[in-house]
Design a protein around this motif. Structure first.
Motif, mmCIF file in Angstrom:
data_model
loop_
_atom_site.group_PDB
_atom_site.id
_atom_site.type_symbol
_atom_site.label_atom_id
_atom_site.label_comp_id
_atom_site.label_asym_id
_atom_site.label_seq_id
_atom_site.Cartn_x
_atom_site.Cartn_y
_atom_site.Cartn_z
ATOM 1 N N VAL A 191 38.554 82.039 10.094
ATOM 2 C CA VAL A 191 38.861 81.723 11.489
ATOM 3 C C VAL A 191 37.867 80.682 11.976
ATOM 4 N N THR A 192 38.375 79.597 12.541
ATOM 5 C CA THR A 192 37.516 78.552 13.115
ATOM 6 C C THR A 192 37.509 78.697 14.627
ATOM 7 N N VAL A 193 36.321 78.639 15.205
ATOM 8 C CA VAL A 193 36.158 78.865 16.635
ATOM 9 C C VAL A 193 35.433 77.678 17.262
ATOM 10 N N ARG A 194 35.945 77.211 18.383
ATOM 11 C CA ARG A 194 35.254 76.189 19.161
ATOM 12 C C ARG A 194 34.675 76.841 20.403
ATOM 13 N N VAL A 195 33.376 76.684 20.567
ATOM 14 C CA VAL A 195 32.670 77.299 21.695
ATOM 15 C C VAL A 195 32.324 76.213 22.706
ATOM 16 N N ARG A 196 32.903 76.308 23.896
ATOM 17 C CA ARG A 196 32.677 75.294 24.933
ATOM 18 C C ARG A 196 31.521 75.665 25.872
ATOM 19 N N THR B 283 31.262 74.178 16.983
ATOM 20 C CA THR B 283 32.379 74.667 16.177
ATOM 21 C C THR B 283 31.802 75.438 14.994
ATOM 22 N N LEU B 284 32.301 76.625 14.765
ATOM 23 C CA LEU B 284 31.813 77.428 13.646
ATOM 24 C C LEU B 284 32.994 78.046 12.917
#
Length: 241
Positions: free
Chosen positions: A123-128, A50-51
Motif C-alpha cells: 500500500v502506498t500512502v501520500r501524507v499531506r 510518500t511512503l
C-alpha cells in the motif's frame, strides 16, 4: 591574388543580395559572442511525504496465506484512514502470490518441493500533513504492516521554488559573463540566445532536525530540506570597450 579574388567574390555576392540580407550577413560576420552557463538553487522544507508499506503473510496453502494477508491489509488500511489520510492518497502498489520451496537436500537431484505459499500486498500512502507521519508509522506496524519502504519527502506545489531556482541561474550566468567581459576588456552588448538545461530538479537533500514533526510517543521523523537546481546557458554579443 587568391585572397583578393576571394574578397571580390564575396563583395559581388553581398551586392547581389537585398539591402536587408546584405546587412544581416555583414553584421553576422562581425559579431563576436561569449557563452556562459549559470546554476541556481532554491530550498524549502518539504510539506508532503510518500511512503510504501505492506504485509507479507505465509500459509500452507495459497488460500490460507491469502486469507491471513487480506485480513492484515484491511487492518492496515483502516489504520491509515483512521490517521486522517484521505482515500485518494491510498493506493495498492503491489500484490503477489508465490510458492515457498523446501531447501534441497545435499547432493540431491530431486525437484524443488513446495511447502507453502507467501502472499504480499503493498500500500502506498501520500501524507499531506507531516505532523501525522510519526503516528502513522507507529500505527502501521502496530496493525500488522511488516514491510515499510523508504519515505520520500517532496514539495506539493514546487512551481514557486522552481522559478526561484531559474532566476538564480540567470543571475549567476550574468554575473559570470560580466566578470569575464571585464577581465577581457570587452562589454556585453545584448543577449543572443538563452537555453534552459531542462526543468528544475531535486538535488541531494540536506537533512536537518524538525522537532515540530516529532512526538515522544511516535516514530521520530526528520523531514530535512528539499533543494531544487536549475541551469541555464546564455550567449551574449560582445564588443571591445
Amino acid at each position: 591574388m587568391k585572397l583578393i579574388r576571394a574578397s571580390l567574390c564575396a563583395a559581388v555576392l553581398v551586392a547581389g543580395l537585398s539591402p536587408l540580407a546584405a546587412q544581416e550577413i555583414s553584421a553576422g560576420a562581425r559579431r563576436t559572442t561569449l557563452t556562459v552557463s549559470g546554476e541556481g538553487t532554491a530550498s524549502a522544507v518539504p510539506d508532503t511525504a510518500t511512503l510504501s508499506s505492506g504485509v507479507v503473510s505465509e500459509g500452507k496453502t495459497a488460500r490460507e496465506a491469502l486469507d491471513a494477508n487480506s485480513s492484515a491489509v484491511a487492518a492496515v488500511i483502516e489504520a491509515i484512514k483512521a490517521a486522517g489520510i484521505e482515500p485518494r492518497d491510498i493506493s495498492t502498489s503491489g500484490f503477489s502470490v508465490q510458492p515457498s520451496y523446501a531447501p534441497p537436500k545435499k547432493d540431491s537431484n530431486d525437484a524443488p518441493r513446495i511447502v507453502g505459499y507467501q502472499v504480499s500486498n503493498g500500500v502506498t500512502v501520500r501524507v499531506r500533513d507531516l505532523s501525522k507521519l510519526g503516528d502513522l508509522l507507529d500505527q502501521l506496524v502496530t496493525k500488522g504492516a511488516n514491510q515499510i519502504g523508504g519515505i520520500a519527502f517532496d514539495i506539493a506545489e514546487p512551481g514557486k521554488l522552481e522559478d526561484e531556482a531559474r532566476v538564480a541561474a540567470v543571475k549567476d550566468a550574468r554575473h559570470q559573463a560580466e566578470i569575464i567581459a571585464e577581465a577581457s576588456g570587452v562589454r556585453l552588448v545584448r543577449v543572443v540566445s538563452i537555453a534552459a538545461d531542462g526543468g528544475a530538479r531535486p538535488m541531494v537533500r540536506q537533512f536537518a532536525a524538525a522537532p515540530a514533526l516529532m512526538k515522544a510517543d511516535s516514530v521520530p521523523v526528520e523531514a530535512g530540506e528539499t533543494t531544487l537546481r536549475a541551469g541555464v546557458t546564455i550567449t551574449y554579443e560582445i564588443e571591445p570597450r
